[in-house]
Design an enzyme around this catalytic site. Structure first.
Site, mmCIF file in Angstrom:
data_model
loop_
_atom_site.group_PDB
_atom_site.id
_atom_site.type_symbol
_atom_site.label_atom_id
_atom_site.label_comp_id
_atom_site.label_asym_id
_atom_site.label_seq_id
_atom_site.Cartn_x
_atom_site.Cartn_y
_atom_site.Cartn_z
ATOM 1 C CB SER A 94 -16.559 -48.945 50.094
ATOM 2 O OG SER A 94 -15.207 -48.965 50.467
ATOM 3 C CE1 TYR A 97 -17.884 -43.754 52.306
ATOM 4 C CE2 TYR A 97 -16.135 -45.274 52.963
ATOM 5 C CZ TYR A 97 -16.939 -44.718 51.988
ATOM 6 O OH TYR A 97 -16.809 -45.152 50.703
ATOM 7 N NE ARG A 109 -5.265 -43.085 56.401
ATOM 8 C CZ ARG A 109 -5.677 -42.805 55.158
ATOM 9 N NH1 ARG A 109 -5.694 -41.550 54.737
ATOM 10 N NH2 ARG A 109 -6.033 -43.772 54.347
ATOM 11 C CE LYS A 137 -20.718 -45.560 50.510
ATOM 12 N NZ LYS A 137 -21.689 -44.988 49.562
HETATM 13 C C1 UD1 Z 1 -9.960 -44.782 52.089
HETATM 14 C C2 UD1 Z 1 -10.914 -45.173 53.174
HETATM 15 C C3 UD1 Z 1 -11.955 -46.101 52.597
HETATM 16 C C4 UD1 Z 1 -12.691 -45.403 51.490
HETATM 17 C C5 UD1 Z 1 -11.708 -44.885 50.454
HETATM 18 C C6 UD1 Z 1 -12.432 -43.982 49.494
HETATM 19 C C7 UD1 Z 1 -9.598 -45.071 55.241
HETATM 20 C C8 UD1 Z 1 -8.982 -45.841 56.342
HETATM 21 N N1 UD1 Z 1 -10.192 -45.794 54.261
HETATM 22 O O1 UD1 Z 1 -9.354 -45.981 51.586
HETATM 23 O O2 UD1 Z 1 -12.859 -46.488 53.596
HETATM 24 O O3 UD1 Z 1 -13.619 -46.251 50.895
HETATM 25 O O4 UD1 Z 1 -10.667 -44.131 51.064
HETATM 26 O O5 UD1 Z 1 -11.584 -43.566 48.488
HETATM 27 O O6 UD1 Z 1 -9.557 -43.848 55.229
HETATM 28 N N2 UD1 Z 1 -1.626 -42.931 52.222
HETATM 29 C C9 UD1 Z 1 -0.401 -42.356 52.574
HETATM 30 N N3 UD1 Z 1 -0.333 -40.992 52.640
HETATM 31 C C10 UD1 Z 1 -1.413 -40.177 52.399
HETATM 32 C C11 UD1 Z 1 -2.650 -40.775 52.052
HETATM 33 C C12 UD1 Z 1 -2.723 -42.152 51.977
HETATM 34 O O7 UD1 Z 1 0.591 -43.051 52.779
HETATM 35 O O8 UD1 Z 1 -1.271 -38.959 52.513
HETATM 36 C C13 UD1 Z 1 -1.710 -44.399 52.126
HETATM 37 C C14 UD1 Z 1 -2.730 -45.009 53.073
HETATM 38 O O9 UD1 Z 1 -2.134 -45.298 54.308
HETATM 39 C C15 UD1 Z 1 -3.142 -46.253 52.295
HETATM 40 C C16 UD1 Z 1 -3.013 -45.829 50.833
HETATM 41 O O10 UD1 Z 1 -2.168 -44.695 50.822
HETATM 42 O O11 UD1 Z 1 -2.254 -47.293 52.527
HETATM 43 C C17 UD1 Z 1 -4.352 -45.452 50.208
HETATM 44 O O12 UD1 Z 1 -4.991 -44.506 51.042
HETATM 45 P P1 UD1 Z 1 -6.367 -43.805 50.620
HETATM 46 O O13 UD1 Z 1 -6.238 -43.222 49.273
HETATM 47 O O14 UD1 Z 1 -6.759 -42.892 51.736
HETATM 48 O O15 UD1 Z 1 -7.385 -45.007 50.488
HETATM 49 P P2 UD1 Z 1 -7.807 -46.131 51.558
HETATM 50 O O16 UD1 Z 1 -7.265 -45.859 52.906
HETATM 51 O O17 UD1 Z 1 -7.491 -47.449 50.951
#
Ligand code: UD1
Length: 335
Positions: free
Chosen positions: A125, A150, A295, A154
């Site tokens: 990742s 997690y 978050r 990795k």
């Molecule tokens: C997350 C994990 C990462 C993992 C990946 C797997 C965290 C901090 N990181 O990545 O380690 O490898 O998932 O898929 O959890 N967001 C919102 N609202 C939501 C959900 C997400 O605003 O309800 C935003 C988040 O703040 C982020 C973006 O969307 O900026 C992407 O989020 P997400 O899909 O969870 O991925 P990552 O955080 O990049």
């Protein structure tokens, strides 16, 4: 015809990779413990490709079962997806994450060593980079101390593979994924989040479908163009194809080191608000969302420099963010 073991082959990325492997002419045997998917995915894969992959329900933490599998199955390579992946949960259950994500890896590599099996592809990742100092993120960016258990599994996983590959001559590639989204064009396979989705896109599609009331956008005070965090969203079929390219690199002995790693993304960063706008366009549905606080553990921005992966794997992404979001929406509508 080469026979490839895909662990976690009924999961989101695994199932799409099995389809691409079969399309590329490989025989596939899947191991999955069904802890985060269902056997229905096996039928869906078969419907898409017209060929049923071999399947074993095995928990890879049970060393005797792993050994028994290899006693009875000859394989020419392994693509190892099977792992726990929920960041929040990993902080609550660190030992379960270390046990599942690392013991299985060690057992597989021991079997490879003992049976002279070559060619190992590992799901890693971009989380290993943390908040990189420079964007886009190249493979030269340093690995930073993991923010989550997690993420640490990795990082440690890559180290275990590197050591094993040097000592035992196992050629291996770690693919450092950015943010995989979307569904197969047949809409027969896609992402199946259990419970409340943690990742952005499943939350977006479930909100649009009325399953969730509204999407919380985590923070609009990041130093980005619109204040929301930026990620590199890659269509899962493009990501699946990167695995075939990596496997072919190893089989054809085109690798330059026994252990290599590549960034697998599109090279383009999109903010949460950009994703929401693109989704509304792709689905024709307005999305109910509100801005909330950041978050914990989130970084500002991550997107890949794909130069090395493009050149060394002879691979590039073919699908756009709009296509990925449209397929995710079609998949949601089918559920
Ligand atoms: C997350 C994990 C990462 C993992 C990946 C797997 C965290 C901090 N990181 O990545 O380690 O490898 O998932 O898929 O959890 N967001 C919102 N609202 C939501 C959900 C997400 O605003 O309800 C935003 C988040 O703040 C982020 C973006 O969307 O900026 C992407 O989020 P997400 O899909 O969870 O991925 P990552 O955080 O990049």
């Amino acid at each position: 015809m080469k026979r490839i073991l895909v662990t976690g082959g009924l999961g989101f990325i695994g199932s799409h990779t099995v389809v691409e492997l079969q399309n590329a002419g490989f025989n596939v045997v899947i191991i999955d413990d069904l802890s985060n998917t269902t056997l229905k995915v096996l039928d869906s894969i078969t419907e898409i490709t017209g060929k049923k992959p071999d399947f074993y329900k095995i928990d890879l933490r049970v060393k005797d079962d792993v050994k028994n599998f290899f006693e009875n199955n000859k394989v020419d390579g392994i693509i190892h997806f099977a792992a726990f992946k929920a960041v929040g949960e990993s902080m609550q259950k660190p030992l379960d994450y270390y046990e599942n994500n690392l013991s299985a890896l060690v057992y597989l590599l021991q079997e490879m060593r003992d049976r002279n099996i070559d060619n190992f592809i590992f799901s890693s990742s971009c989380t290993v980079y943390g908040q990189a100092d420079e964007l886009p993120i190249t493979e030269k960016a340093p690995v930073k101390k993991a923010e989550s258990v997690y993420g640490n599994t990795k990082q440690i996983g890559e180290e275990i593979i590197e050591d094993a590959s040097k000592a035992h001559g196992i050629n291996a590639i770690a693919l450092r994924y950015f943010n995989p989204i979307g569904a197969h064009e047949s809409i027969k396979i896609g992402e199946l989040p259990l419970g409340v989705p943690q990742n952005l896109i499943p939350f977006v599609t479930q909100t649009a479908a009325g399953i969730r009331k509204e999407l919380s956008v985590f923070g609009d005070d990041y130093p980005t163009s619109d204040g929301t965090a930026v990620r590199d969203y890659i269509h899962v079929v493009d990501l699946a194809k990167a695995h075939i390219a990596a496997l072919q690199r190893l089989i054809n002995k085109n690798n330059k080191e026994s252990f290599e790693f590549f960034n697998v993304g599109t090279g383009t960063g999109s903010s949460v608000l950009q994703v929401i706008k693109a989704f509304e366009k792709a689905s024709g549905k307005p999305l109910n969302y509100k801005i909330v606080g950041r978050r914990k553990g989130d970084i500002t921005a991550a997107y890949a420099d794909t130069t090395i992966a493009n050149k060394e794997l002879n691979w590039k992404t073919e699908k756009s963010l709009d296509e990925a979001l449209a397929s995710a929406w079609q998949w949601q509508l089918k559920q």
